[in-house]
Design a protein around this motif. Structure first.
Motif, PDB file in Angstrom:
ATOM      1  N   ALA A   1      28.255 -38.638   3.314  1.00  0.00           N
ATOM      2  CA  ALA A   1      26.774 -38.048   2.893  1.00  0.00           C
ATOM      3  C   ALA A   1      27.213 -36.569   3.193  1.00  0.00           C
ATOM      4  CB  ALA A   1      25.829 -38.354   3.618  1.00  0.00           C
ATOM      5  N   THR A   2      27.815 -36.047   4.261  1.00  0.00           N
ATOM      6  CA  THR A   2      27.822 -34.684   4.605  1.00  0.00           C
ATOM      7  C   THR A   2      28.739 -34.018   3.654  1.00  0.00           C
ATOM      8  OG1 THR A   2      27.694 -35.158   7.102  1.00  0.00           O
ATOM      9  CG2 THR A   2      28.496 -33.297   6.486  1.00  0.00           C
ATOM     10  N   ALA A   3      29.722 -34.635   3.183  1.00  0.00           N
ATOM     11  CA  ALA A   3      30.488 -34.113   2.301  1.00  0.00           C
ATOM     12  C   ALA A   3      30.052 -33.739   0.872  1.00  0.00           C
ATOM     13  CB  ALA A   3      32.019 -35.036   2.111  1.00  0.00           C
ATOM     14  N   GLN A   4      29.121 -34.676   0.495  1.00  0.00           N
ATOM     15  CA  GLN A   4      28.456 -34.884  -0.573  1.00  0.00           C
ATOM     16  C   GLN A   4      27.535 -33.586  -0.861  1.00  0.00           C
ATOM     17  OE1 GLN A   4      29.106 -36.559  -3.562  1.00  0.00           O
ATOM     18  NE2 GLN A   4      27.532 -35.307  -4.604  1.00  0.00           N
ATOM     19  N   ALA A   5      26.772 -33.567   0.669  1.00  0.00           N
ATOM     20  CA  ALA A   5      25.681 -32.174   0.491  1.00  0.00           C
ATOM     21  C   ALA A   5      26.408 -30.825   0.474  1.00  0.00           C
ATOM     22  CB  ALA A   5      24.964 -32.523   1.754  1.00  0.00           C
ATOM     23  N   THR A   6      27.688 -30.850   1.197  1.00  0.00           N
ATOM     24  CA  THR A   6      28.597 -29.690   1.029  1.00  0.00           C
ATOM     25  C   THR A   6      28.895 -29.435  -0.347  1.00  0.00           C
ATOM     26  OG1 THR A   6      29.198 -30.013   3.324  1.00  0.00           O
ATOM     27  CG2 THR A   6      30.470 -28.495   1.902  1.00  0.00           C
ATOM     28  N   ALA A   7      29.355 -30.324  -1.290  1.00  0.00           N
ATOM     29  CA  ALA A   7      29.973 -30.170  -2.540  1.00  0.00           C
ATOM     30  C   ALA A   7      28.855 -29.899  -3.356  1.00  0.00           C
ATOM     31  CB  ALA A   7      30.361 -31.611  -2.818  1.00  0.00           C
ATOM     32  N   ASP A   8      27.608 -30.312  -3.071  1.00  0.00           N
ATOM     33  CA  ASP A   8      26.516 -30.028  -4.027  1.00  0.00           C
ATOM     34  C   ASP A   8      26.177 -28.554  -3.717  1.00  0.00           C
ATOM     35  OD1 ASP A   8      25.880 -32.514  -4.916  1.00  0.00           O
ATOM     36  OD2 ASP A   8      24.666 -33.057  -3.698  1.00  0.00           O
ATOM     37  N   ALA A   9      26.248 -28.086  -2.428  1.00  0.00           N
ATOM     38  CA  ALA A   9      25.953 -26.835  -2.042  1.00  0.00           C
ATOM     39  C   ALA A   9      27.036 -25.789  -2.757  1.00  0.00           C
ATOM     40  CB  ALA A   9      25.830 -26.584  -0.674  1.00  0.00           C
ATOM     41  N   ASN A  10      28.220 -26.092  -2.882  1.00  0.00           N
ATOM     42  CA  ASN A  10      29.225 -25.320  -3.583  1.00  0.00           C
ATOM     43  C   ASN A  10      29.176 -25.228  -4.983  1.00  0.00           C
ATOM     44  OD1 ASN A  10      30.464 -24.759  -0.952  1.00  0.00           O
ATOM     45  ND2 ASN A  10      31.722 -26.160  -0.947  1.00  0.00           N
ATOM     46  N   ARG A  11      28.813 -26.504  -5.364  1.00  0.00           N
ATOM     47  CA  ARG A  11      28.509 -26.482  -6.868  1.00  0.00           C
ATOM     48  C   ARG A  11      27.397 -25.488  -7.343  1.00  0.00           C
ATOM     49  NH1 ARG A  11      30.299 -31.800  -6.491  1.00  0.00           N
ATOM     50  NH2 ARG A  11      28.021 -32.591  -6.096  1.00  0.00           N
ATOM     51  N   ALA A  12      26.261 -25.492  -6.773  1.00  0.00           N
ATOM     52  CA  ALA A  12      25.278 -24.552  -6.764  1.00  0.00           C
ATOM     53  C   ALA A  12      25.662 -22.893  -6.768  1.00  0.00           C
ATOM     54  CB  ALA A  12      23.964 -25.005  -5.911  1.00  0.00           C
ATOM     55  N   LYS A  13      26.444 -22.986  -5.579  1.00  0.00           N
ATOM     56  CA  LYS A  13      26.849 -21.493  -5.414  1.00  0.00           C
ATOM     57  C   LYS A  13      27.786 -20.922  -6.249  1.00  0.00           C
ATOM     58  CE  LYS A  13      28.443 -18.845  -1.316  1.00  0.00           C
ATOM     59  NZ  LYS A  13      28.682 -18.973   0.194  1.00  0.00           N
ATOM     60  N   HIS A  14      28.933 -21.586  -6.685  1.00  0.00           N
ATOM     61  CA  HIS A  14      30.056 -21.257  -7.524  1.00  0.00           C
ATOM     62  C   HIS A  14      30.132 -21.779  -8.828  1.00  0.00           C
ATOM     63  CE1 HIS A  14      31.780 -19.543  -3.802  1.00  0.00           C
ATOM     64  NE2 HIS A  14      31.316 -20.617  -3.219  1.00  0.00           N
ATOM     65  N   GLY A  15      29.559 -22.741  -8.924  1.00  0.00           N
ATOM     66  CA  GLY A  15      29.791 -23.380 -10.370  1.00  0.00           C
ATOM     67  C   GLY A  15      28.893 -22.647 -11.434  1.00  0.00           C
ATOM     68  N   ARG A  16      29.550 -22.170 -12.404  1.00  0.00           N
ATOM     69  CA  ARG A  16      28.942 -21.637 -13.649  1.00  0.00           C
ATOM     70  C   ARG A  16      29.497 -22.621 -14.945  1.00  0.00           C
ATOM     71  NH1 ARG A  16      30.031 -15.547 -13.879  1.00  0.00           N
ATOM     72  NH2 ARG A  16      32.126 -16.353 -13.964  1.00  0.00           N
ATOM     73  N   THR A  17      28.700 -22.429 -16.015  1.00  0.00           N
ATOM     74  CA  THR A  17      28.976 -23.200 -17.179  1.00  0.00           C
ATOM     75  C   THR A  17      29.955 -22.368 -17.999  1.00  0.00           C
ATOM     76  OG1 THR A  17      27.273 -22.342 -18.587  1.00  0.00           O
ATOM     77  CG2 THR A  17      26.859 -24.186 -17.204  1.00  0.00           C
ATOM     78  N   LYS A  18      30.828 -22.873 -18.974  1.00  0.00           N
ATOM     79  CA  LYS A  18      31.660 -22.019 -19.565  1.00  0.00           C
ATOM     80  C   LYS A  18      31.032 -20.890 -20.352  1.00  0.00           C
ATOM     81  CE  LYS A  18      35.449 -22.701 -23.072  1.00  0.00           C
ATOM     82  NZ  LYS A  18      35.957 -23.709 -23.741  1.00  0.00           N
ATOM     83  N   ALA A  19      29.783 -21.091 -20.782  1.00  0.00           N
ATOM     84  CA  ALA A  19      29.113 -20.225 -21.699  1.00  0.00           C
ATOM     85  C   ALA A  19      28.589 -18.962 -20.559  1.00  0.00           C
ATOM     86  CB  ALA A  19      27.706 -20.767 -22.263  1.00  0.00           C
ATOM     87  N   GLU A  20      28.320 -19.510 -19.382  1.00  0.00           N
ATOM     88  CA  GLU A  20      27.931 -18.294 -18.364  1.00  0.00           C
ATOM     89  C   GLU A  20      29.254 -17.525 -18.074  1.00  0.00           C
ATOM     90  OE1 GLU A  20      26.355 -20.937 -15.418  1.00  0.00           O
ATOM     91  OE2 GLU A  20      24.373 -20.225 -16.027  1.00  0.00           O
ATOM     92  N   ARG A  21      30.316 -18.119 -17.993  1.00  0.00           N
ATOM     93  CA  ARG A  21      31.486 -17.147 -17.725  1.00  0.00           C
ATOM     94  C   ARG A  21      31.908 -16.305 -18.809  1.00  0.00           C
ATOM     95  NH1 ARG A  21      33.194 -22.318 -15.795  1.00  0.00           N
ATOM     96  NH2 ARG A  21      34.704 -22.535 -17.532  1.00  0.00           N
ATOM     97  N   GLN A  22      32.000 -16.945 -20.037  1.00  0.00           N
ATOM     98  CA  GLN A  22      32.088 -16.205 -21.370  1.00  0.00           C
ATOM     99  C   GLN A  22      31.181 -15.058 -21.397  1.00  0.00           C
ATOM    100  OE1 GLN A  22      32.463 -19.094 -24.573  1.00  0.00           O
ATOM    101  NE2 GLN A  22      34.590 -19.506 -24.102  1.00  0.00           N
ATOM    102  N   ALA A  23      30.016 -15.233 -21.278  1.00  0.00           N
ATOM    103  CA  ALA A  23      28.848 -14.085 -21.565  1.00  0.00           C
ATOM    104  C   ALA A  23      29.229 -13.042 -20.438  1.00  0.00           C
ATOM    105  CB  ALA A  23      27.474 -14.746 -21.139  1.00  0.00           C
ATOM    106  N   ALA A  24      29.407 -13.354 -19.237  1.00  0.00           N
ATOM    107  CA  ALA A  24      29.787 -12.363 -18.205  1.00  0.00           C
ATOM    108  C   ALA A  24      31.188 -11.599 -18.445  1.00  0.00           C
ATOM    109  CB  ALA A  24      29.916 -13.197 -16.624  1.00  0.00           C
TER     110      ALA A  24
END
Length: 62
Positions: A17-40
């Motif tokens: 459960a702790t690992a899942q919460a950490t993974a969720d936080a990292n996805r929100a912090k670092h995760g971007r869609t391909k379209a967002e990366r290409q736009a940037a």
């Protein structure tokens, strides 16, 4: 009487459960869609072109 639980299984479930919460936080912090990366990337290229276009040419004597 209290329910008997396996401490090893409870410890592993808590760790999952702790690992899942950490993974969720990292996805929100670092995760971007391909379209967002290409736009940037396009935005950065446009900014670089604008800067290069505004740059003054240097003479050989300087």
């Amino acid at each position: 009487m209290a329910e008997i639980i396996n401490l090893r299984m409870a410890r592993k479930a808590k760790a999952r459960a702790t690992a899942q919460a950490t993974a969720d936080a990292n996805r929100a912090k670092h995760g971007r869609t391909k379209a967002e990366r290409q736009a940037a990337e396009r935005e950065e290229e446009a900014r670089a072109r604008l800067l290069d276009g505004a740059r003054r040419e240097r003479d050989e004597g300087e």
